[in-house]
Design a protein around this motif. Structure first.
Motif, PDB file in Angstrom:
ATOM      1  N   PHE A 140     -10.397  -7.426 -21.906  1.00 38.06           N
ATOM      2  CA  PHE A 140     -10.860  -6.379 -20.993  1.00 38.06           C
ATOM      3  C   PHE A 140     -10.625  -6.769 -19.538  1.00 38.06           C
ATOM      4  CE2 PHE A 140     -14.405  -4.392 -18.572  1.00 38.06           C
ATOM      5  CZ  PHE A 140     -14.048  -3.067 -18.748  1.00 38.06           C
ATOM      6  N   VAL A 141     -11.002  -7.994 -19.181  1.00 39.09           N
ATOM      7  CA  VAL A 141     -10.818  -8.462 -17.804  1.00 39.09           C
ATOM      8  C   VAL A 141      -9.332  -8.543 -17.470  1.00 39.09           C
ATOM      9  CG1 VAL A 141     -11.191 -10.387 -16.222  1.00 39.09           C
ATOM     10  CG2 VAL A 141     -13.014  -9.687 -17.777  1.00 39.09           C
ATOM     11  N   LEU A 144      -8.027  -5.093 -16.590  1.00 40.11           N
ATOM     12  CA  LEU A 144      -8.511  -4.671 -15.276  1.00 40.11           C
ATOM     13  C   LEU A 144      -7.880  -5.480 -14.147  1.00 40.11           C
ATOM     14  CD1 LEU A 144     -12.333  -4.063 -15.852  1.00 40.11           C
ATOM     15  CD2 LEU A 144     -10.434  -2.451 -16.017  1.00 40.11           C
ATOM     16  N   ILE A 147      -5.591  -4.299 -11.048  1.00 43.97           N
ATOM     17  CA  ILE A 147      -6.047  -3.780  -9.760  1.00 43.97           C
ATOM     18  C   ILE A 147      -5.621  -4.706  -8.636  1.00 43.97           C
ATOM     19  CG2 ILE A 147      -8.293  -4.931  -9.805  1.00 43.97           C
ATOM     20  CD1 ILE A 147      -7.633  -1.370  -8.534  1.00 43.97           C
ATOM     21  N   ASN A 189      -5.772   1.435 -15.783  1.00 42.34           N
ATOM     22  CA  ASN A 189      -6.936   0.725 -15.278  1.00 42.34           C
ATOM     23  C   ASN A 189      -8.107   1.706 -15.291  1.00 42.34           C
ATOM     24  OD1 ASN A 189      -8.725  -0.942 -13.401  1.00 42.34           O
ATOM     25  ND2 ASN A 189      -6.846  -2.164 -13.402  1.00 42.34           N
ATOM     26  N   MET A 190      -9.301   1.182 -15.088  1.00 44.30           N
ATOM     27  CA  MET A 190     -10.470   2.054 -14.992  1.00 44.30           C
ATOM     28  C   MET A 190     -10.748   2.435 -13.544  1.00 44.30           C
ATOM     29  SD  MET A 190     -12.939   0.297 -17.876  1.00 44.30           S
ATOM     30  CE  MET A 190     -13.852   1.799 -18.285  1.00 44.30           C
ATOM     31  N   LEU A 191      -9.909   1.910 -12.640  1.00 44.78           N
ATOM     32  CA  LEU A 191     -10.032   2.211 -11.217  1.00 44.78           C
ATOM     33  C   LEU A 191      -8.695   2.721 -10.696  1.00 44.78           C
ATOM     34  CD1 LEU A 191     -11.908  -1.050 -10.146  1.00 44.78           C
ATOM     35  CD2 LEU A 191     -12.937   1.194 -10.500  1.00 44.78           C
ATOM     36  N   LYS A 193      -5.622   2.359  -8.364  1.00 45.87           N
ATOM     37  CA  LYS A 193      -4.995   1.194  -7.734  1.00 45.87           C
ATOM     38  C   LYS A 193      -3.777   1.620  -6.921  1.00 45.87           C
ATOM     39  CE  LYS A 193      -2.512   0.106 -12.018  1.00 45.87           C
ATOM     40  NZ  LYS A 193      -2.240  -0.945 -13.008  1.00 45.87           N
ATOM     41  N   SER A 225      -6.472   6.901 -18.751  1.00 46.74           N
ATOM     42  CA  SER A 225      -6.395   5.476 -18.419  1.00 46.74           C
ATOM     43  C   SER A 225      -7.645   4.732 -18.878  1.00 46.74           C
ATOM     44  CB  SER A 225      -6.200   5.300 -16.903  1.00 46.74           C
ATOM     45  OG  SER A 225      -4.922   5.739 -16.506  1.00 46.74           O
ATOM     46  N   ILE A 226      -8.827   5.326 -18.654  1.00 46.83           N
ATOM     47  CA  ILE A 226     -10.069   4.677 -19.076  1.00 46.83           C
ATOM     48  C   ILE A 226     -10.090   4.526 -20.599  1.00 46.83           C
ATOM     49  CG2 ILE A 226     -12.567   4.967 -19.246  1.00 46.83           C
ATOM     50  CD1 ILE A 226     -12.503   6.230 -16.468  1.00 46.83           C
ATOM     51  N   VAL A 229      -7.697   1.764 -21.607  1.00 43.47           N
ATOM     52  CA  VAL A 229      -8.229   0.418 -21.355  1.00 43.47           C
ATOM     53  C   VAL A 229      -9.146  -0.006 -22.503  1.00 43.47           C
ATOM     54  CG1 VAL A 229      -9.748  -0.942 -19.885  1.00 43.47           C
ATOM     55  CG2 VAL A 229      -8.009   0.525 -18.849  1.00 43.47           C
ATOM     56  N   THR A 233      -8.116  -2.815 -25.246  1.00 44.26           N
ATOM     57  CA  THR A 233      -8.956  -4.013 -25.324  1.00 44.26           C
ATOM     58  C   THR A 233      -9.222  -4.372 -26.780  1.00 44.26           C
ATOM     59  OG1 THR A 233     -10.046  -3.599 -23.208  1.00 44.26           O
ATOM     60  CG2 THR A 233     -11.225  -4.975 -24.780  1.00 44.26           C
TER      61      THR A 233
END
Length: 516
Positions: A140-141, A144, A147, A189-191, A193, A225-226, A229, A233
């Motif tokens: 997971f990390v 992410l 970003i 990504n969950m954000l 970027k 995208s969320i 992810v 994962t």
């Protein structure tokens, strides 16, 4: 490579062992790229004699207007080509941004590693995380980490190897897990970027060819995208636990390179705990400083025209600076608290040590930068990409099969052209208008591009960081080579492509919203 002690190997494990054996028979990566340079030179000359060229619509990256362009194969053995090779030797290397990014990241990472902060953090993670969850947390990390652009390659991948070693698991499985998470899911990504701003801008320029009023926003793929992810994962962690690690078996520390520390069993002591507290204070101070630079509307790291912070802003463009400072400050603070790195002279020594260890990698990047520059100059990759896209465009099939075919074409081209922005500048004006005329929204085309663009990054030697991962692997297994990494990553690539494409197809058939 160590193997399982008793359980017989499956057909898949025997196949991957064969891939590794054949792959490791290839020469040193430097030799490989020297051979590839020779092939590109000869191939460019041959194709240049036949005036190979292709005409296409493309987006001008400066004006964002659609223009008709013609690309022809440029020979490296004519007058202009020879001049280019002679004059560009140093500029090619200086323009290879992976080198600067790697050296900058290692300035901070070297201090964090030499002070003992990295080991202490990994031990802390191991202590607080359930054994079964470690794989999922790292996956997971790692996803992410995109970003921070390419910094995930330099930070997360080696940390994943150390984390696995700390709990008595095979460190190569950790490296493979980290590489799959960082590379094979790079476009989601969950954000929001920085990459999203460019991809969306090119998409809107292409959509304007069909409907000048049609546009999408930065969050146009956010929901997909969320979901991707979270989905990836689970997939990446499952493949690591069920396929990669069983094949590797029990790790033998004797395989490690000389000087590699393999004893990671010690628990946190009083000095380490104090060092972590000091590192926390250092991180807090850094957060306060960057808060003052970003939170106020007048913050200098905001976009000076729009005031934007996340997206197109100095803060996001220079995020590697924050990462370097974070490791540098917390590493030194940890060293002061733990008594391992107190003076500025010791900090400089730690930085020098980390950069000295990169000598072989820097030389490899020097050769790799020449190959990338020559390959780009000849336009071989561009002509191939446009030829394949033309075949797919001419196929009279439905929208969803065309989207899936588009994903496959992007995947094939990604073996040769790894840059997400460069490929989308070529593909967007072709496929966005084509699919919009078939009733497909541009958000879906961009989502399909994300699926096709990422996974192959984990097995293509043209990924600037592929050779770096080989170097990471050799710390734990002196015999590791290109074949080792390819055999480790192949299951990830195949299953991610199949299952992620299936997720995309289901999402499209159900008519789920792609984003905001």
């Amino acid at each position: 490579m160590p193997t399982a002690d008793a359980a017989p190997k499956t057909a898949m494990q025997r196949f991957l062992d064969g891939v590794e054996k054949v792959g490791n028979m290839v020469p040193h990566p430097v030799v490989i790229f020297l051979i590839l340079i020779a092939i590109v030179i000869v191939l460019s000359a041959v194709l240049g004699m036949f005036d190979a060229a292709v005409t296409f619509d493309r987006i001008n990256p400066d004006t964002h207007q659609i223009e008709i362009a013609s690309t022809e194969i440029r020979s490296l053995l004519n007058t202009d080509g020879i001049r280019f090779m002679y004059e560009s030797l140093v500029p090619n290397f200086m323009a290879f941004t992976a080198v600067g990014l790697m050296i900058a990241a290692m300035i901070g990472a070297g201090v964090a590693e030499e002070s003992g902060l990295v080991t202490a953090l990994i031990h802390k993670l191991v202590i607080v995380s359930p054994h079964w969850a470690l794989t999922y947390i790292l996956a997971f990390v790692g996803i992410l980490a995109s970003i921070a652009a390419d910094a995930g390659y330099l930070v997360l991948i080696p940390l994943a190897g150390i984390a696995y070693l700390a709990v008595g698991r095979h460190p190569l499985a950790g490296l493979a897990l980290g590489f799959a998470a960082v590379a094979a899911a790079f476009t989601v990504n969950m954000l929001i970027k920085p990459l999203d701003t460019v991809l969306v801008e090119f998409t809107n320029d292409a959509a304007a060819l069909v409907d000048p009023t049609r546009s999408i926003g930065l969050a146009s793929n956010l929901w997909f995208s969320i979901a991707s992810v979270l989905f990836l994962t689970v997939i990446i962690a499952f493949i690591s636990d069920r396929i990669i690690e069983p094949r590797l078996g029990t790790y033998n520390p004797k395989s490690a390179s000389e000087g590699t520390t393999t004893d990671q069993s010690a628990m946190l002591g009083e000095q380490e705990s104090r060092g972590l507290r000091f590192a926390g204070f250092g991180l807090l101070g850094l957060i306060v400083v960057f808060g003052l630079l970003t939170i106020p509307s007048w913050g200098p790291l905001r976009n000076p025209d729009t005031g934007e912070l996340i997206g197109n802003s100095p803060f996001m463009s220079g995020l590697i600076t924050l990462i370097v400072l974070m490791f540098l400050v917390t590493g030194w603070a940890y060293g002061i608290g733990a008594g391992t790195l107190r003076t500025l002279t010791e900090v400089i020594g730690a930085i020098e040590k980390s950069i000295k260890n990169m000598g072989g990698t820097i030389f490899l990047f020097f050769v790799l930068s020449q190959f990338v520059a020559y390959f780009t100059y000849t336009n071989i990759g561009t002509v191939m990409a446009l030829s394949l896209s033309g075949v797919l465009q001419a196929a009279n099939i439905g929208a969803l099969p065309l989207l899936i075919g588009f994903i496959i074409v992007v995947a094939i081209i990604d073996l040769l052209l790894t840059g997400a922005i460069a490929k989308w500048a070529i593909f967007a004006p072709v496929f966005v208008p084509l699919l919009m005329q078939l009733g497909v929204e541009p958000e879906a085309v961009l989502a399909a591009y994300r699926v096709g663009d990422s996974p192959m990054n984990a097995i293509t030697p043209l990924n600037a960081y592929f050779a770096l991962v080989v170097g990471f692997a050799q710390k734990y297994d002196k015999s590791a080579g290109v074949g080792t990494i390819v055999s480790l990553m192949l299951p990830f690539v195949v299953w991610i492509y199949v299952l992620w494409t299936a997720l995309f197809a289901v999402w499209k058939m159900l008519g789920l919203p792609w984003g905001l």
